[in-house]
Structure formats: structure tokens, C-alpha cells
Design an enzyme around this catalytic site. Structure first.
Site, PDB file in Angstrom:
ATOM      1  CB  ALA A  16      -2.159  18.341  14.585  1.00 32.76           C
ATOM      2  NE  ARG A  26       1.559   7.185  23.417  1.00 28.02           N
ATOM      3  CZ  ARG A  26       1.771   8.381  22.447  1.00 28.02           C
ATOM      4  NH1 ARG A  26       0.838   9.286  22.643  1.00 28.02           N
ATOM      5  NH2 ARG A  26       2.248   7.995  21.452  1.00 28.02           N
ATOM      6  CB  CYS A  49      10.073  20.145   8.375  1.00 30.82           C
ATOM      7  SG  CYS A  49       8.827  20.994   9.208  1.00 30.82           S
ATOM      8  CB  VAL A  86     -13.506  14.801   5.990  1.00 30.73           C
ATOM      9  CG1 VAL A  86     -14.722  15.413   6.540  1.00 30.73           C
ATOM     10  CG2 VAL A  86     -13.230  13.314   6.597  1.00 30.73           C
ATOM     11  CG  ASP A 294       0.860  23.475   9.488  1.00 29.23           C
ATOM     12  OD1 ASP A 294       1.205  23.717  10.818  1.00 29.23           O
ATOM     13  OD2 ASP A 294       1.324  22.793   8.727  1.00 29.23           O
ATOM     14  CG  ASN A 316       4.471  16.167  16.375  1.00 29.81           C
ATOM     15  OD1 ASN A 316       4.257  15.166  16.100  1.00 29.81           O
ATOM     16  ND2 ASN A 316       4.982  17.013  15.366  1.00 29.81           N
ATOM     17  CE1 TYR A 437      34.420  31.199  26.892  1.00 30.12           C
ATOM     18  CE2 TYR A 437      35.345  30.604  29.245  1.00 30.12           C
ATOM     19  CZ  TYR A 437      35.636  31.195  27.855  1.00 30.12           C
ATOM     20  OH  TYR A 437      36.781  31.468  27.426  1.00 30.12           O
ATOM     21  CD1 TRP A 445      31.631  39.360  28.394  1.00 29.19           C
ATOM     22  CD2 TRP A 445      29.494  39.299  28.806  1.00 29.19           C
ATOM     23  NE1 TRP A 445      31.632  39.952  29.618  1.00 29.19           N
ATOM     24  CE2 TRP A 445      30.167  39.631  29.827  1.00 29.19           C
ATOM     25  CE3 TRP A 445      28.321  39.253  28.754  1.00 29.19           C
ATOM     26  CZ2 TRP A 445      29.553  40.482  30.966  1.00 29.19           C
ATOM     27  CZ3 TRP A 445      27.544  39.724  29.911  1.00 29.19           C
ATOM     28  CH2 TRP A 445      28.356  40.288  30.943  1.00 29.19           C
ATOM     29  NE  ARG A 453      28.054  43.515  28.590  1.00 26.80           N
ATOM     30  CZ  ARG A 453      29.596  43.537  28.716  1.00 26.80           C
ATOM     31  NH1 ARG A 453      30.263  42.449  28.337  1.00 26.80           N
ATOM     32  NH2 ARG A 453      29.999  44.826  29.341  1.00 26.80           N
TER      33      ARG A 453
END
Length: 464
Positions: A16, A26, A49, A86, A294, A316, A437, A445, A453
Site C-alpha cells: 500500500a 506519476r 503471499c 516511525v 492491512d 495494492n 463451455y 453446467w 440451481r
């Protein structure tokens, strides 16, 4: 450069924080915006991760997990200060106090003023105050430094017995990593089944698969002690259910928002301890402070409640949104539906939306539908079984959640449900989704639609 330029201070140099800094750069050049970022670790912009897959050998080198090194950020006119922590935020005087952790200036402190502040302090791993918890051979896996420390222990320890404490995402992923390294693995879990992010009936499928892989599962018990030998090294994990020999112990007990600085500074925190922000990721009540990753709580679009979700995908996105807003643009983060995927060896695990207990907690009445299907047409070679569980709201039929456990091509099917949840679709509307499919990819299905369903029938039988 002009002295009139604004200064952005970023606390935290991973997903982050550095996404925010990069996006702001940017949009505004060094002549308009000075950016100072503090990171207490050695590394920036890396994939936490990916640590289990590095430890397990699927990823060969640590640096493959690093998206952008500190010097790359510095080349873009971001004053990035690694190994600098910090230790205080002063919102009244718009400044932060930092401390150097390494090098000739170790221990030196200074105040840095800001016009705009981004808090991206991440999360801290849960580490209960148990006897022996800090013994050599006991490891968390939150950072690259943690991963390297664990690998160093594995290379220097002749024994081949690993105990993983915790049966969540990190726990099952680290169990796989240790199996891949040839260890005898025991997972100790306080829940009735592994993967508490699933309902227990789906968690049981994960338990059975892990046992089949040779992993010893010890559920519904608490760790009471990490036992050490005369040399101080870890020797066993003691639980209410018994004692399990260990040459290495890996902690996978989850994380909590790292918001000690924010709490001391008087910033608003939610029920889980995460920072509270508006849709633009601005800390509530503070026009010049943003927070992401987080360390924040976000809106759950299904339950309507604030919750803590520690995932790199969100971090992100938060960084991009914060950087856009700091840089003079406009962007918002509407919320999450709680989508997550994982695996243990060839077993894929996925969930999105609410579990049964989540729905009950917010007062929702619901029906459930569970089906077994295959990843491909049943007659096509390589078809694998998967189980799909679906929750739908009583009467309305609104989709509330989906859980999937299976093998090849199971986990990413949860993305269908994630889109449906975000769109607020009913299970009946889902049955008409025009999904791709062909026999090598799906039955006629798709398993998610088969579950939809069945959920439609359950809603009708329960009474509209």
C-alpha cells in the site's frame, strides 16, 4: 526546486505504501511534491503471499518476490529510508518521529514534517505469550526477513519434524512448504477443522485431504507451551491434547492490524483495531491523512459491516487510490466481498462472501446448497471432483457466499461468485450467466451454476 512544494510522508514501504508513493509520483513531479517514505525492514514492494512458496522451493530465489527494490524507488525521486522506524505520529503539528535501526546512525531520532501523510503499517502476526514462544527454532512468516530466518534454521537443523501452529491460510500453506521439503508435519489448530474461513463441513474436506497427504491434523486444541532442550532449542509443542516433537515450529495464527502508532495519535479505529477511512481511503476526521493495506478496516459489501481483510490485492488497490487522491485526482474504494483462494499441495480452497456464522451474526436468514461436480466434462480425461457450497438469502434469493474445495481448476471458479456478489445478484439470476463451455474446461453446467440451481430450489422450498 521550489521550497513551496508539498511533502508527502509515507509510513510503511510495502504494497500500500509504495503503491501510493509511486502513483503520487506519476501524477506530480519532484518539483511539485517531495516524497519521504519510511520502512523499518530491509525490503520494499514484495509479495509476502509468496513466502510459503519460496520456503517450499517452488520459488527459487528471494528476489523473485520483490517487485521493486529500494534503489528503484529512489531513482524515481522518492526519498526511501529503509531500516528506519516511525515511532510517533503527531497529527496536531503534522509531523512524524523516526528512529534509525541500523548503521552508524543507529538510534538517532528526528522529526519530519508533512503536508500529507499515508499510514501503511500493515499487520502484525499473532504471537501469544506462551512459555518458549521466543525460543530459537520458532518462526513467524510475515516478512522476507522472517522467511530468510526460517530457511537459515532449516539449513542448520538436522531434524526433520515440523509443527505448524494454526490451521488458516498461512498454516496450510506452510504445511505444504514443509511437506515439499521432506519434513514430517503436524498442524495444531484451535478450531474444529482447518481453514476457519470456511464452514466446518467444508473445512472437513480440507482436513481429510491434508491427512491423506501425510499431514497429522490436531484440531480443537490449544497450545500451552513450546518446550525447549538444555541448549534452548525447540524440542516439542505441548497442547491440551498432548505433546508433539518438533525440530522447527512455524506460527500461522493470523494477523492483527498494526495500528499502535495510530491509536497513540488518537486516530479512529474500528472493532478489529483497524483504521477507519472514507471511500477515498482518507482517515475519518483528518483531511491530510490517508491509510491503506492491512492496517485498515474496509466495508463488506455483503454484510454491510466494517471488517479487517489482510490481502495484498486490496493493499495494492488502496495504494493506487491513495496515490491518485494525494496527487490531485479522484478515486474510491467501494469495499470487498471477502474473496480468497489458497491450496495445500494439489487441493485448492476458495471462498467469497459470508459463512453461515457470518450471516447469523448480522441477522440474515439463509438457505444453503452443497453439490459435487467435476472440473471438466465427466468423460474428458483429467476431470477432477470439486465441492461447491452456496448460501442464499431466505425469500429474496440474494447470493450471500460461496465456498469451493477441489482440485484442478476449482479455486478460481470462485471469481464467478465474487462478481455476482459485487453485483448483488440472486441465485436465480446466476443460473442464466453465460459462462464459457467446452469439455476440456467445464461440464455443460458449470459447478457454480449447478450449486446456484440447487440454491434456487432451496429458496423456493423455504418459501419466498
Amino acid at each position: 526546486m521550489s521550497d513551496s512544494r508539498e511533502r508527502l510522508v509515507v509510513v510503511g514501504g510495502d504494497a500500500a505504501g509504495m503503491s501510493a508513493a509511486s502513483q503520487a509520483r506519476r501524477l506530480k513531479g519532484p518539483d511539485e511534491l517531495e516524497i519521504v517514505a519510511f520502512e523499518r525492514g530491509h525490503f520494499t514492494s514484495y509479495s509476502a503471499c509468496g513466502i510459503p512458496y519460496w520456503v517450499g522451493g517452488q520459488v527459487a530465489e528471494r528476489d523473485e518476490l520483490i517487485a521493486r527494490k529500494p534503489e528503484e524507488h529512489r531513482e524515481r525521486s522518492i526519498d526511501l529510508r529503509t531500516r528506519t522506524e516511525v515511532v510517533e505520529i503527531d497529527p496536531e503539528r503534522r509531523r512524524v518521529r523516526s528512529r534509525v535501526l541500523d548503521g552508524p546512525g543507529r538510534g538517532a531520532e528526528e522529526w519530519t514534517g508533512y503536508d500529507k501523510l499515508v499510514i501503511a503499517t500493515g499487520a502484525r502476526p499473532v504471537r501469544p505469550p506462551l512459555p518458549g514462544i521466543d525460543a530459537p527454532g520458532v518462526h513467524g512468516v510475515q516478512t522476507l526477513d522472517d522467511g530468510q530466518a526460517l530457511l537459515d534454521t532449516l539449513e542448520g537443523t538436522p531434524g526433520r519434524r515440523a509443527v505448524v501452529v494454526g490451521g488458516g491460510y498461512i498454516g496450510v500453506e506452510m504445511a505444504e512448504a514443509m511437506i515439499n521439503r521432506g519434513y514430517e508435519v503436524t498442524v495444531v489448530n484451535r478450531g474444529k477443522e482447518p481453514m476457519s474461513t470456511l464452514d466446518p463441513d467444508m473445512g472437513r474436506l480440507v482436513h481429510d485431504a491434508m491427512s491423506w497427504l501425510g499431514i497429522t491434523m490436531v484440531n480443537d486444541t490449544e497450545v500451552t507451551e513450546i518446550r525447549t532442550g538444555d541448549d534452548g532449542q525447540v524440542r516439542a509443542v505441548v497442547t491440551q491434547a498432548g505433546e508433539y516433537p518438533a525440530d522447527v515450529v512455524i506460527l500461522g495464527l493470523g494477523v492483527r492490524p498494526e495500528t499502535g502508532l495510530a491509536r497513540t495519535a488518537g486516530l479512529p479505529l474500528g472493532a478489529s483495531g483497524g483504521l477507519l477511512t472514507d471511500l477515498g481511503m482518507r482517515v475519518r476526521g483528518h483531511d491530510d491523512i490517508w491509510a491503506g493495506g492491512d492496517c485498515v478496516e474496509v466495508l463488506d459489501l455483503v454484510s454491510g459491516q466494517e471488517r479487517h481483510v489482510a490481502l495484498g490485492t486490496h493493499a495494492n488497490k488502496h495504494g493506487q487510490i491513495i496515490g491518485t487522491n494525494v496527487g490531485g485526482g479522484y478515486a474510491t474504494f467501494p469495499g470487498v466481498v471477502g474473496t480468497a483462494v489458497s491450496k495445500v499441495c494439489d487441493l485448492e480452497i476458495a471462498r467469497t462472501g459470508l459463512r453461515e456464522k457470518d450471516a447469523r451474526a448480522v441477522g440474515l436468514r439463509f438457505v444453503t446448497a452443497t453439490i459435487e461436480s467435476t472440473s471438466r466434462a465427466g468423460y474428458y480425461p483429467g476431470a477432477q471432483l470439486m465441492t461447491v457450497k452456496m448460501l442464499a438469502e431466505h425469500r429474496t434469493g440474494r447470493l450471500l457466499g460461496v465456498q469451493i474445495v477441489g482440485r484442478e481448476s476449482a479455486a478460481k471458479r470462485v471469481d464467478i461468485a465474487a462478481v455476482a456478489l459485487t453485483a448483488g445478484m440472486t441465485v436465480e439470476q446466476m443460473t442464466a450467466l453465460d459462462l464459457g463451455y467446452a469439455p476440456p474446461f467445464s461440464p455443460v453446467w458449470d459447478p457454480v451454476l449447478v450449486a446456484a440451481r440447487k440454491a434456487v430450489r432451496a429458496v423456493r422450498e423455504a418459501g419466498w
